[in-house]
Design a protein around this motif. Sequence first.
Motif, mmCIF file in Angstrom:
data_model
loop_
_atom_site.group_PDB
_atom_site.id
_atom_site.type_symbol
_atom_site.label_atom_id
_atom_site.label_comp_id
_atom_site.label_asym_id
_atom_site.label_seq_id
_atom_site.Cartn_x
_atom_site.Cartn_y
_atom_site.Cartn_z
ATOM 1 N N GLY A 14 0.806 -1.217 0.000
ATOM 2 C CA GLY A 14 0.000 0.000 0.000
ATOM 3 C C GLY A 14 0.842 1.272 0.000
ATOM 4 O O GLY A 14 0.368 2.330 -0.421
ATOM 5 N N LEU A 15 2.088 1.173 0.429
ATOM 6 C CA LEU A 15 2.950 2.366 0.426
ATOM 7 C C LEU A 15 3.216 2.847 -0.993
ATOM 8 O O LEU A 15 3.514 4.020 -1.209
ATOM 9 C CB LEU A 15 4.289 2.059 1.108
ATOM 10 N N ASP A 16 3.109 1.938 -1.981
ATOM 11 C CA ASP A 16 3.317 2.332 -3.376
ATOM 12 C C ASP A 16 2.411 3.492 -3.760
ATOM 13 O O ASP A 16 2.789 4.349 -4.551
ATOM 14 C CB ASP A 16 3.010 1.164 -4.325
ATOM 15 N N HIS A 17 1.209 3.465 -3.206
ATOM 16 C CA HIS A 17 0.253 4.520 -3.540
ATOM 17 C C HIS A 17 0.842 5.889 -3.199
ATOM 18 O O HIS A 17 0.828 6.801 -4.018
ATOM 19 C CB HIS A 17 -1.048 4.294 -2.772
ATOM 20 N N TYR A 18 1.357 6.027 -1.976
ATOM 21 C CA TYR A 18 1.933 7.303 -1.571
ATOM 22 C C TYR A 18 3.260 7.564 -2.290
ATOM 23 O O TYR A 18 3.578 8.693 -2.637
ATOM 24 C CB TYR A 18 2.148 7.325 -0.058
ATOM 25 N N ALA A 19 4.025 6.492 -2.503
ATOM 26 C CA ALA A 19 5.356 6.678 -3.090
ATOM 27 C C ALA A 19 5.287 7.127 -4.543
ATOM 28 O O ALA A 19 6.241 7.690 -5.066
ATOM 29 C CB ALA A 19 6.155 5.377 -2.983
ATOM 30 N N THR A 20 4.159 6.897 -5.226
ATOM 31 C CA THR A 20 4.053 7.348 -6.610
ATOM 32 C C THR A 20 3.256 8.650 -6.704
ATOM 33 O O THR A 20 2.788 9.013 -7.772
ATOM 34 C CB THR A 20 3.395 6.285 -7.507
ATOM 35 N N LEU A 21 3.090 9.333 -5.580
ATOM 36 C CA LEU A 21 2.484 10.668 -5.586
ATOM 37 C C LEU A 21 3.554 11.661 -5.119
ATOM 38 O O LEU A 21 4.377 11.311 -4.272
ATOM 39 C CB LEU A 21 1.282 10.699 -4.627
ATOM 40 N N PRO A 22 3.527 12.874 -5.661
ATOM 41 C CA PRO A 22 4.601 13.830 -5.327
ATOM 42 C C PRO A 22 4.382 14.472 -3.961
ATOM 43 O O PRO A 22 4.285 15.682 -3.838
ATOM 44 C CB PRO A 22 4.504 14.855 -6.455
ATOM 45 N N VAL A 23 4.281 13.657 -2.933
ATOM 46 C CA VAL A 23 3.946 14.153 -1.614
ATOM 47 C C VAL A 23 5.166 14.006 -0.706
ATOM 48 O O VAL A 23 5.866 13.001 -0.772
ATOM 49 C CB VAL A 23 2.716 13.381 -1.073
ATOM 50 N N PRO A 24 5.472 15.028 0.113
ATOM 51 C CA PRO A 24 6.633 14.913 0.999
ATOM 52 C C PRO A 24 6.428 13.780 2.010
ATOM 53 O O PRO A 24 5.328 13.665 2.563
ATOM 54 C CB PRO A 24 6.675 16.263 1.723
ATOM 55 N N PRO A 25 7.435 12.937 2.238
ATOM 56 C CA PRO A 25 7.292 11.829 3.188
ATOM 57 C C PRO A 25 6.784 12.306 4.548
ATOM 58 O O PRO A 25 5.953 11.648 5.179
ATOM 59 C CB PRO A 25 8.704 11.274 3.314
ATOM 60 N N ALA A 26 7.253 13.481 4.976
ATOM 61 C CA ALA A 26 6.851 13.980 6.290
ATOM 62 C C ALA A 26 5.331 14.169 6.353
ATOM 63 O O ALA A 26 4.722 13.961 7.402
ATOM 64 C CB ALA A 26 7.554 15.293 6.590
ATOM 65 N N ALA A 27 4.705 14.536 5.214
ATOM 66 C CA ALA A 27 3.258 14.761 5.219
ATOM 67 C C ALA A 27 2.515 13.463 5.492
ATOM 68 O O ALA A 27 1.522 13.450 6.225
ATOM 69 C CB ALA A 27 2.812 15.354 3.887
ATOM 70 N N VAL A 28 2.987 12.359 4.908
ATOM 71 C CA VAL A 28 2.319 11.075 5.101
ATOM 72 C C VAL A 28 2.455 10.640 6.561
ATOM 73 O O VAL A 28 1.477 10.266 7.215
ATOM 74 C CB VAL A 28 2.919 10.000 4.170
#
Lengths: 274, 324
Positions: free
Chosen positions: A112-126
């Motif tokens: 499920g982390l792939d979802h966030y990892a393929t979005l241009p979102v700062p890791p700190a935000a997640v």
Amino acid sequence: MSVVPAGALPAGVLTAEEAAAPGPAPLGPRARLWPSLAAVYRAQLSRARVARIPLLFVATFQSVGIMILMRGVVDGGGEARAVVAGSSVLVVAFVALNLLAQYFGQLRASGGLDHYATLPVPPAAVVLGAAGAYASFTVPGTVVTAVVGCALFGLPLAHLWILAAVIPLAGAALAGLGAALGLLAPRPELATLLGQLGMSAALLLGVLPPERMPEAVRLARDLLPSTYGVEAFARTFAPHPDWAHVLGDLAVCGVVGVISLAVATWAYRRAAVR
Amino acid sequence: MCAVRGLTKTYPAVRGRRGVPATPEVRATDDVALDIRHGEIFGLLGPNGAGKSTLVRQMTGLMRPDSGSVEILGHDIVRHPERASRILAYLGQESSALDELTVSLAAETTGRLRGLDARQARAERDDVLDELGLAALASRPLRKLSGGQRRLACFAAVLVGERPLLVLDEPTTGMDPVARRAVWSAVDRRRAEHGTTVLLVTHNVIEAETVLDRVAVLDRGRVIACDTPNGLKEQVAGEVRVELVWREAAPLHVPEVTALRDRAVESGRRWTLRLAPEEARTVVATVTGGAAFAALDDFTLATPSLEDVYLALGGAVRQGLVKA
């Protein structure tokens, strides 16, 4: 099914692209920290609403139950304060540390982390968004536990407002720890186990009055981030609270929180790209 | 728009533990080279375990290759994997990050994390949900939906926040025909309006034949062929596939049938033969007349499909592709 062959595309689209080569194409926008943090926070809060309410009841009942048990053991004074403060912070440990470790452990294992990892979102935000949502979810349980505890042990309710500082600071420290454990554990079962152990540690070391413990356990107690939240909260039950010490304890909690969230962010980066 | 050169990734050997057998080193992608052109639907076809998803994960910056290069729209993805997220939208096989959100919130949140502001994200969310026919399900959590509906909701999240490249890993798994059509017409609209390029991972040969402009066939981490679906089929154009289904067992007392046995792939009562058209006609004449006919349950004669291409090219796994 597909009705547009590649050759029939609007000519402008193709030629503009080919003519612009070899310069790299412009990148899409990056998601900024605060808006994306808010989006993650809101999404996490909504999923917690669906899936976590029963667990929140469990957390609260557990803490209230422990206080009722301890009523026969402790005899008021400093020990009673420690029990009430410890039980209240235990709710934070249960949700922020244990459940968040499980969540990130499962998310990592299931891909499920792939979802966030393929979005241009700062890791700190997640990480901060999820940690913040889990920490906020502890608020009702913690307040209920504290009020019930004060009633049980006859402690003053006057300084319960300190929870407004204790919950976010202890929440940050414990949620960061939970997220880091979940993201670093090689298997989801291990993440669950570590989360449970962390919560057990918060239970044993936070709720039981420190005066009765051996030296080694007291040292372990000093290392646990939730201890400082418990101490700060316990001090405010005194007739004349020592505010300097309260602030000192909260500051330690805050520093540990920043460090553990930074570690969690690093762990997220590490887990997202394998 | 996307060039892959010499991409190689090896999974290390895993030592066996109690209850877990050891696995040897696996080369998941082996010196892969691909060129995807602007505005096409490019497919990666292969059986389960052929290395499709591993290849796609390297192209989307989710996994670092051991060696080789990936360049998308002029950006080096191996050196700057974080740029991939600003060029492409990725639909992975897992939905666990979105499962407990409502369809509407999943699409909106994904849009916001793709850099849209709140108003844009909501507007695009509404458009996409309408376009895919998901508006009625907007307030249901993904977890409560059927597999195909959940997949469609994840696809909706991919479309919020436009990207020039869509990377879709088996997008239509579990979908009914209506949902599939919604997916492909949404893709077509974006191709026509924005020149969107699509990289599609599939193991469904029928879908591959109908939607793809070009296809690379993957087998054990290597690209064993790359052409248009028709171009690939021409490679085996000289052959026809004959399938014979016997009632109980093949009538091996008939000499003509015995002679065919060496060339047939047997699967229970079913024999599959790849033959020149002349031969095929003779075989059909033989089995539909005379002694063999009594034992015959059914037969089909078909022109080659991508599955035949895959098998003719030496695909190792004989039963890996889905026909549906």
